[in-house]
Design an enzyme around this catalytic site. Structure first.
Site, PDB file in Angstrom:
ATOM      1  N   SER A  18       0.851  -1.202   0.000  1.00 40.43           N
ATOM      2  CA  SER A  18       0.000   0.000   0.000  1.00 40.43           C
ATOM      3  C   SER A  18       0.882   1.245   0.000  1.00 40.43           C
ATOM      4  O   SER A  18       1.616   1.473  -0.954  1.00 40.43           O
ATOM      5  CB  SER A  18      -0.947  -0.031   1.213  1.00 40.43           C
ATOM      6  OG  SER A  18      -1.840   1.051   1.170  1.00 40.43           O
ATOM      7  N   THR A  19       0.865   2.032   1.072  1.00 37.98           N
ATOM      8  CA  THR A  19       1.648   3.268   1.122  1.00 37.98           C
ATOM      9  C   THR A  19       3.130   2.982   0.923  1.00 37.98           C
ATOM     10  O   THR A  19       3.707   2.163   1.633  1.00 37.98           O
ATOM     11  CB  THR A  19       1.455   3.977   2.478  1.00 37.98           C
ATOM     12  OG1 THR A  19       0.061   4.095   2.743  1.00 37.98           O
ATOM     13  CG2 THR A  19       2.083   5.365   2.467  1.00 37.98           C
TER      14      THR A  19
ATOM     15  N   HIS B 206      -2.759  -0.934  -3.245  1.00 35.13           N
ATOM     16  CA  HIS B 206      -3.921  -0.080  -2.988  1.00 35.13           C
ATOM     17  C   HIS B 206      -3.811   1.199  -3.811  1.00 35.13           C
ATOM     18  O   HIS B 206      -2.972   2.056  -3.541  1.00 35.13           O
ATOM     19  CB  HIS B 206      -3.997   0.289  -1.498  1.00 35.13           C
ATOM     20  CG  HIS B 206      -4.241  -0.886  -0.612  1.00 35.13           C
ATOM     21  ND1 HIS B 206      -3.944  -0.866   0.727  1.00 35.13           N
ATOM     22  CD2 HIS B 206      -4.747  -2.117  -0.866  1.00 35.13           C
ATOM     23  CE1 HIS B 206      -4.271  -2.030   1.272  1.00 35.13           C
ATOM     24  NE2 HIS B 206      -4.751  -2.821   0.321  1.00 35.13           N
TER      25      HIS B 206
ATOM     26  N   MET C   9      -0.042   1.138   5.213  1.00 36.00           N
ATOM     27  CA  MET C   9      -0.830   1.386   6.416  1.00 36.00           C
ATOM     28  C   MET C   9      -1.805   0.239   6.646  1.00 36.00           C
ATOM     29  O   MET C   9      -2.207  -0.442   5.714  1.00 36.00           O
ATOM     30  CB  MET C   9      -1.636   2.682   6.270  1.00 36.00           C
ATOM     31  CG  MET C   9      -0.818   3.947   6.395  1.00 36.00           C
ATOM     32  SD  MET C   9      -1.887   5.413   6.487  1.00 36.00           S
ATOM     33  CE  MET C   9      -2.549   5.496   4.838  1.00 36.00           C
TER      34      MET C   9
ATOM     35  N   ASP D  70      -4.011  -5.035   6.058  1.00 40.35           N
ATOM     36  CA  ASP D  70      -4.477  -5.847   4.940  1.00 40.35           C
ATOM     37  C   ASP D  70      -3.432  -6.915   4.613  1.00 40.35           C
ATOM     38  O   ASP D  70      -2.248  -6.618   4.478  1.00 40.35           O
ATOM     39  CB  ASP D  70      -4.736  -4.953   3.720  1.00 40.35           C
ATOM     40  CG  ASP D  70      -5.484  -5.675   2.611  1.00 40.35           C
ATOM     41  OD1 ASP D  70      -6.104  -6.707   2.900  1.00 40.35           O
ATOM     42  OD2 ASP D  70      -5.451  -5.184   1.470  1.00 40.35           O
TER      43      ASP D  70
END
Length: 378
Positions: free
Chosen positions: A197-198, A224, A318, A321
């Site tokens: 993600s991030t 994401h 973050m 998940d």
């Protein structure tokens, strides 16, 4: 004089309306205080040096000095976590991914053009990403991210015969204590699963560009990102990599040496087609923990493919998940799990949650992940 413990935010946008709108999002925020605004990149650099903010929001497209040029200068002169605001045009998505490469922490897609009258729709996402970015170490943003060209992958292939990278001290459990632990077969059919993600675009570039084209496994990736950006990410990685990278499409038949990135807005699933598997893009199941695509959904779905051994990788991001999906993966079949170390994660959320399941086999720095994956391929 009263001192505030709040993190300081600088807002950079050429539109006075947008500067006001973004500023209003943080009225009454317990963690973030807006300390100033800037109208273009040049103004932003001066304000950063003057105000020393902990985090910056910046529009990608601005006159005089645009967000990309400003970002390069900022990372060179006065590094600070930056969250980009981007349009969803083709040029906007490509510029946003370039910004990730230059050192931006994350981005938020504007919902409707340069001046977004409905920006309130992404208020929660923007606030969350700014709060997270404000706590990121600047030293991680300054890690070099040199573009890798196809010919360099040959060097990586040759290095695969060298000893594997040193495993971090955070390795949570002895391998023999893992449930359903099976002998790892060099000849079995395999699939590589990656969730991030991030900070993911930079991490993916670090990993995917080091995978040799003769890798004997397909690769499924959940990053994401909203719709539109995943296609630009796939195209960018494809240009830099020796393997083929594409945005996954409905009905794609899995092929070794091809990486399939789940498109924004769709969960990534598989279905058996004869002796192989095809990709199913699912928009019917709602977002899981706010995400579609979701790493958990991909992991859980692939856990139902017993005839493939899995190498599951969870990198910077973050939230958590992937942790629940990893539990499902480990219940069935032969699985090796790799988590990115806290030392190199932009945000040590998703890998931390995975490590805490005590089902992760190896914890390694991002630059060693490709080599760690490949030692399970041959």
């Amino acid at each position: 004089m009263r001192f505030s413990n709040k993190k300081k935010l600088l807002i950079v946008d050429d539109s006075a309306f947008m500067r006001k709108l973004v500023g209003d999002f943080f009225d009454g925020n317990l963690n973030i205080e807006v300390v100033g605004t800037a109208r273009n990149g040049k103004d932003a650099i001066e304000k950063i040096q003057q105000l020393q903010p902990n985090v910056v929001t910046m529009d990608v497209e601005m006159p005089e000095m645009n967000g990309l040029d400003a970002l390069r200068e900022i990372m060179n002169q006065c590094p600070v976590p930056v969250v980009m605001l981007s349009s969803t045009t083709k040029q906007g998505t490509e510029n946003t991914l370039a910004a990730m490469e230059y050192g931006a922490v994350d981005f938020v897609a504007k919902t409707s053009g340069t001046i977004s009258l409905d920006l309130h729709k992404i208020k929660e996402e923007l606030v969350q990403k700014v709060e997270a970015a404000a706590n990121i170490s600047v030293t991680k943003l300054k890690r070099p991210m040199k573009p890798i060209h196809r010919k360099e992958v040959v060097k990586v292939e040759k290095s695969l015969n060298t000893p594997p990278p040193t495993i971090k001290k955070q390795q949570p459990v002895e391998l023999t204590t893992l449930p359903n632990k099976k002998e790892w077969s060099r000849t079995s059919r395999k699939i590589i699963l990656i969730g991030t993600s991030t900070g993911g675009p930079r991490a993916l570039q670090e990993v995917i560009t080091k995978i040799p084209e003769n890798v004997r496994a397909p690769i499924l990736i959940v990053q994401h990102m909203p719709a539109g950006f995943t296609k630009s990410l796939a195209n960018r990685l494809d240009q830099l990599s020796n393997i083929h990278v594409k945005e996954a499409e409905q009905g794609d038949i899995l092929k070794d040496g091809v990486a399939y990135i789940a498109p924004g807005g769709y969960h990534l699933r598989l279905r058996k087609i004869g002796t192989t598997y095809g990709i199913v893009l699912d928009q019917t199941e709602p977002p899981r923990s706010g995400h579609r695509p979701s790493v958990d959904v991909m992991f859980e779905d692939v856990s139902n493919c017993p005839d493939m051994d899995k190498v599951a990788v969870i990198m910077t991001g973050m939230g958590q998940d992937g942790a629940n999906g990893l539990k499902e993966l480990k219940k069935s079949g032969n699985v090796r799990a790799i988590a990115e170390s806290a030392d190199t994660c932009i945000v040590y959320g998703m890998p931390k949650a995975a490590v805490e399941t005590q089902l992760v086999d190896e914890v390694v720095d991002v630059e060693d992940i490709a080599q760690t994956i490949m030692k399970y391929m041959y």
